[in-house]
Design a protein around this motif. Structure first.
Motif, short mmCIF file in Angstrom:
data_model
loop_
_atom_site.label_atom_id
_atom_site.label_comp_id
_atom_site.label_asym_id
_atom_site.label_seq_id
_atom_site.Cartn_x
_atom_site.Cartn_y
_atom_site.Cartn_z
N MET A 34 0.84 -1.27 0.06
CA MET A 34 0.02 -0.09 -0.08
C MET A 34 0.93 1.24 0.02
SD MET A 34 -3.12 -0.59 -0.16
CE MET A 34 -4.39 -2.16 0.24
N SER A 35 0.24 2.51 -0.44
CA SER A 35 0.94 3.76 -0.56
C SER A 35 1.22 4.18 0.86
CB SER A 35 0.46 4.59 -1.47
OG SER A 35 0.00 4.01 -2.95
N ASP A 36 2.42 4.99 0.82
CA ASP A 36 2.62 5.81 2.10
C ASP A 36 1.67 6.95 2.10
OD1 ASP A 36 5.01 4.32 2.71
OD2 ASP A 36 6.11 5.39 1.22
N VAL A 37 1.26 7.65 1.09
CA VAL A 37 0.64 8.95 1.23
C VAL A 37 -0.67 8.74 0.14
CG1 VAL A 37 0.49 11.41 0.67
CG2 VAL A 37 2.75 10.09 1.30
N PHE A 38 -1.91 9.19 0.95
CA PHE A 38 -3.31 9.29 0.19
C PHE A 38 -3.29 10.82 0.09
CE2 PHE A 38 -7.68 10.19 0.54
CZ PHE A 38 -8.41 8.95 -0.23
N ILE A 39 -3.96 11.44 -1.24
CA ILE A 39 -4.02 12.63 -1.66
C ILE A 39 -5.67 12.68 -1.75
CG2 ILE A 39 -3.79 14.58 -3.27
CD1 ILE A 39 -0.95 13.45 -3.54
N SER A 40 -6.09 13.78 -0.91
CA SER A 40 -7.54 13.97 -1.00
C SER A 40 -7.74 15.53 -1.54
CB SER A 40 -8.21 14.26 0.43
OG SER A 40 -9.60 14.70 0.43
N TYR A 41 -8.59 15.62 -2.49
CA TYR A 41 -8.56 17.02 -3.26
C TYR A 41 -10.00 17.26 -4.15
CZ TYR A 41 -7.98 13.89 -7.44
OH TYR A 41 -7.83 12.92 -8.34
N ALA A 42 -10.38 18.36 -4.48
CA ALA A 42 -11.83 18.32 -5.01
C ALA A 42 -11.42 18.55 -6.65
CB ALA A 42 -12.21 19.88 -4.82
N ARG A 43 -12.31 18.48 -7.20
CA ARG A 43 -12.27 18.26 -8.56
C ARG A 43 -11.77 19.38 -9.41
NH1 ARG A 43 -16.08 20.33 -11.72
NH2 ARG A 43 -17.49 20.12 -9.94
N VAL A 95 2.47 7.05 -3.62
CA VAL A 95 1.44 7.89 -3.50
C VAL A 95 0.19 7.25 -4.06
CG1 VAL A 95 0.69 10.29 -4.03
CG2 VAL A 95 3.16 9.86 -3.60
N TRP A 96 -1.14 7.52 -3.62
CA TRP A 96 -2.19 7.14 -4.08
C TRP A 96 -3.15 8.31 -4.21
CZ3 TRP A 96 -7.45 6.70 -3.55
CH2 TRP A 96 -8.20 6.17 -4.35
N ARG A 97 -3.64 8.42 -5.40
CA ARG A 97 -4.84 9.46 -5.41
C ARG A 97 -5.87 8.69 -6.24
NH1 ARG A 97 -5.26 13.16 -9.66
NH2 ARG A 97 -3.56 12.89 -11.38
N VAL A 101 -2.71 13.59 2.72
CA VAL A 101 -2.41 15.05 2.33
C VAL A 101 -3.86 15.69 1.73
CG1 VAL A 101 -1.37 16.51 0.65
CG2 VAL A 101 -0.04 14.70 1.76
N VAL A 102 -4.31 16.84 2.41
CA VAL A 102 -5.42 17.29 1.95
C VAL A 102 -5.07 18.52 1.19
CG1 VAL A 102 -7.94 18.43 2.68
CG2 VAL A 102 -6.87 16.21 3.72
N VAL A 103 -5.63 18.66 0.02
CA VAL A 103 -5.26 19.66 -0.87
C VAL A 103 -6.65 20.85 -0.63
CG1 VAL A 103 -4.92 20.52 -3.11
CG2 VAL A 103 -3.93 18.48 -2.45
N TRP A 104 -6.45 21.67 0.27
CA TRP A 104 -7.74 22.79 0.42
C TRP A 104 -7.63 23.83 -0.59
CZ3 TRP A 104 -11.29 21.01 3.45
CH2 TRP A 104 -11.10 20.32 4.51
N TRP A 131 -17.03 15.14 0.87
CA TRP A 131 -16.37 14.02 0.62
C TRP A 131 -14.70 14.31 1.42
CZ3 TRP A 131 -20.18 14.77 -2.66
CH2 TRP A 131 -19.90 15.24 -3.97
N VAL A 132 -14.29 15.63 0.77
CA VAL A 132 -13.13 16.02 1.10
C VAL A 132 -12.99 16.17 2.58
CG1 VAL A 132 -11.37 17.92 1.07
CG2 VAL A 132 -12.54 17.02 -1.04
N ARG A 133 -13.99 16.74 3.40
CA ARG A 133 -14.19 16.99 4.57
C ARG A 133 -14.13 15.69 5.34
NH1 ARG A 133 -18.04 20.93 3.53
NH2 ARG A 133 -19.48 19.83 4.55
N SER A 134 -14.71 14.73 4.90
CA SER A 134 -15.13 13.56 5.40
C SER A 134 -13.64 12.64 5.71
CB SER A 134 -15.70 12.59 4.77
OG SER A 134 -16.04 11.24 5.11
N GLU A 135 -12.73 12.72 4.22
CA GLU A 135 -11.42 12.07 4.27
C GLU A 135 -10.45 12.98 5.19
OE1 GLU A 135 -12.10 10.88 -0.40
OE2 GLU A 135 -10.89 12.48 0.10
N ALA A 136 -10.70 14.25 5.36
CA ALA A 136 -9.80 15.02 6.36
C ALA A 136 -10.21 14.60 7.67
CB ALA A 136 -10.06 16.45 6.03
#
Length: 581
Positions: A1-10, A30-32, A57-60, A69-74
């Motif tokens: 599995m990846s070290d880093v998960f990236i969450s972001y908006a479209r 990294v996984w997105r 990592v949350v890209v705000w 869904w971004v807030r949920s992942e954060a």
């Protein structure tokens, strides 16, 4: 599995890709969601990857701050102590994330030595080395110095029908406290997620990042009302104020003022003169008008937008305005219901314009009244008039559910699907009972090719619409949205089961038929079935509905079908012979 998960908006996919590439260049896995396997359900993969990641990592951005869904992942990452935040546009972060360090990557071009990027790398390096040593019990998020969540007051009247009143009291206290500049107040939508649940107040405070929680109850019997309330300091679970009030219903406005000012005093805040005046401004001084308005408003926010519910709202508001003709909020709510009846259900009577104009004569700054006018102009393709109206409405109240939903519609009709999606998403986040907002968001995201977002929006629609049907087994409007959500999620058997159920319960519901046809045409490729559903719809279709159909991407597969083209032509001829509307 990846070290880093990236969450972001479209809207920030390019920046998220840039971050991912830079992290990979630094040696991280990294996984997105561009790596989502075709054979796996999105929600399952997300949950799995979030659990496995050592850093999230949350890209705000402005859009991400509104994204459920971004807030949920954060929130998931914050609870697991592996949240790394960065912003790409400097937009204000939602609570409680605005109390946590956030790297500023506004305008970042990939410079590996940029201070913001070094902060991100240092955090990830620390997390990937020390994740195993994280404490098992999550600590509280930093609370704002003075911030409060007003939990929905419990209905103690012994009559479920009185719940509208306890909800209304809770909402008014939230509104009152929001006018105090020195106090941060959690929104209605965030607070009402706890309605009907037994909750640990310290856990609520930790989850929302607030310093205080207000809870209470309302008992209404005849012309008497009893309200109990207590204010809890969350860190030590200590009561800093509690009171019980027994009053005549005619004193309800003075009582609400008293409660709000008692809370302010308990927090040792001082009201500015303008704030004290704003709290005392109620819109009406008549308790009967207020009681009926709360009933109508409760119907509106319940998501019951079928014809029966809308007609009941209009009747209630008409009675309110007969009691107090200067109650502007009642006029604008009536305008919203009349407009929806006219556009969604083909009602030929009031369009809502007269009521909206009356509301604006009473209060020129009523954002929702301007939104009604924007919808009317949009429905008649008067976009040069619609756009300034909706822009004004958004300036007057950018946090209004009705205004954001209207802004979504105005942009949708002008084929600005990116903007429409943004406003529909905001509306969905502002009102947790609304299933139409996430359903429209689903339509936009499917058309834009955002499969990830569309699945999220469809699941939100499904959960809310199913909840509405559980509360009212005859709510055909909600049944139509359940079927549409299931179709988007690929459940053909479930979709057809709900279509059959909806048509059995409410076969005359025109809006429902249209939504069911969209589900069959777009997501299941059943053009014939969709046209069969629309056959009873077309004889009474309005000009506005035809114009909406012409831009609706859900109808794309039907446009060249001979039967569909024939029905459209026949409707156009009928409307042309009837003259201008």
């Amino acid at each position: 599995m990846s070290d880093v998960f990236i969450s972001y908006a479209r809207s920030t996919e390019a920046q998220a890709r840039q971050v991912a590439e830079a992290l990979r260049a630094s040696g991280y896995g990294v996984w997105r969601d561009d790596e989502l396997p075709a054979h796996r359900a999105y929600a399952d993969v997300i949950a799995e990857r979030l659990r496995a990641a050592k850093a999230v990592v949350v890209v705000w951005s402005a859009e991400a701050a509104r994204s459920e869904w971004v807030r949920s992942e954060a929130e998931n990452a914050r609870g697991e102590h592996k949240l790394v935040q960065l912003t790409v546009d400097g937009a204000k972060l939602p609570m409680p994330f605005d109390q946590i360090q956030c790297a500023d990557l506004t305008g970042w071009s990939g410079d590996a030595q940029a201070p913001g990027w070094r902060k991100v790398l240092d955090s990830i390096a620390d997390l990937t080395k020390q994740t195993a040593q994280k404490p098992e019990v999550p600590t509280a998020a930093p609370a704002r110095p003075l911030s409060v969540c007003v939990l929905p007051f419990a209905n103690m009247s012994g009559d479920p029908e009185q719940e509208y009143f306890s909800d209304g009291v809770s909402e008014d206290i939230i509104t009152d406290l929001s006018k105090v500049s020195a106090l941060s107040v959690v929104s209605r939508n965030s607070a009402f997620q706890f309605k009907g649940r037994h909750v640990d107040l310290r856990q609520v405070a930790r989850q929302l990042g607030v310093s205080h929680v207000l809870e209470g109850s309302v008992r209404k019997a005849g012309n008497r009302v009893r309200i109990t309330a207590q204010l809890i300091e969350a860190t030590h679970d200590s009561h800093i104020w509690a009171e019980r009030y027994d009053r005549d219903l005619t004193d309800i406005f003075a009582l609400q003022d008293e409660i709000s000012q008692a809370i302010v005093a308990a927090l040792r805040l001082k009201l500015l003169p303008a704030e004290k005046s704003a709290i005392a401004r109620r819109g009406t001084s008549n308790p009967d008008a207020y009681n009926l308005y709360l009933k109508a408003r409760n119907l509106w926010v319940s998501g019951n937008s079928d014809r029966r519910g809308l007609e009941e709202i209009v009747r209630l508001c008409l009675r309110v305005t007969q009691i107090d003709g200067a109650y502007a909020y009642a006029w604008v709510l009536m305008a919203l219901a009349q407009m929806t009846l006219h556009l969604r259900h083909g009602a030929a009577q009031e369009t809502g314009q007269a009521a909206a104009d009356h509301a604006l004569r009473l209060d020129a700054n009523l954002a929702e009244a301007h939104a009604v006018k924007a919808i009317y102009f949009t429905a008649n393709e008067r976009f040069a008039e619609a756009n300034p109206e909706i822009e004004l409405a958004l300036r007057l109240d950018p946090e209004s559910y009705d205004v954001n939903l209207s802004a979504g519609y105005v942009n949708f009709r002008q084929k600005r699907l990116d903007d429409a999606a943004r406003y529909f998403e905001a509306a969905a986040a502002l009102m947790d009972t609304s299933f139409s907002a996430p359903a429209m968001l689903t339509t936009c995201l499917v058309a834009l090719g955002d499969d990830r977002g569309a699945e999220h929006a469809a699941r939100m629609t499904l959960e809310r619409a199913e909840r509405a049907v559980a509360q009212d087994q005859s709510n055909g409007q909600a049944m139509g949205f359940v079927a549409g959500a299931l179709a988007t999620l690929g459940d053909e058997a479930g979709t057809r089961e709900w279509i059959a159920r909806a048509l059995l319960i409410d076969p005359e519901n025109r809006s429902m038929r249209y939504n069911l046809a969209c589900a069959l045409a777009l997501n299941m490729g059943d053009s014939e079935g969709a046209i069969d559903l629309l056959t009873p719809y077309f004889p009474t279709v309005t000009r506005s509905e035809l114009k909406h159909m012409a831009v609706d991407p859900d109808m794309e597969r039907l446009r060249d079908h001979p039967r569909f083209k024939a029905m459209v032509a026949e409707a156009q001829a009928r409307l042309a012979s009837a003259g201008p509307s």
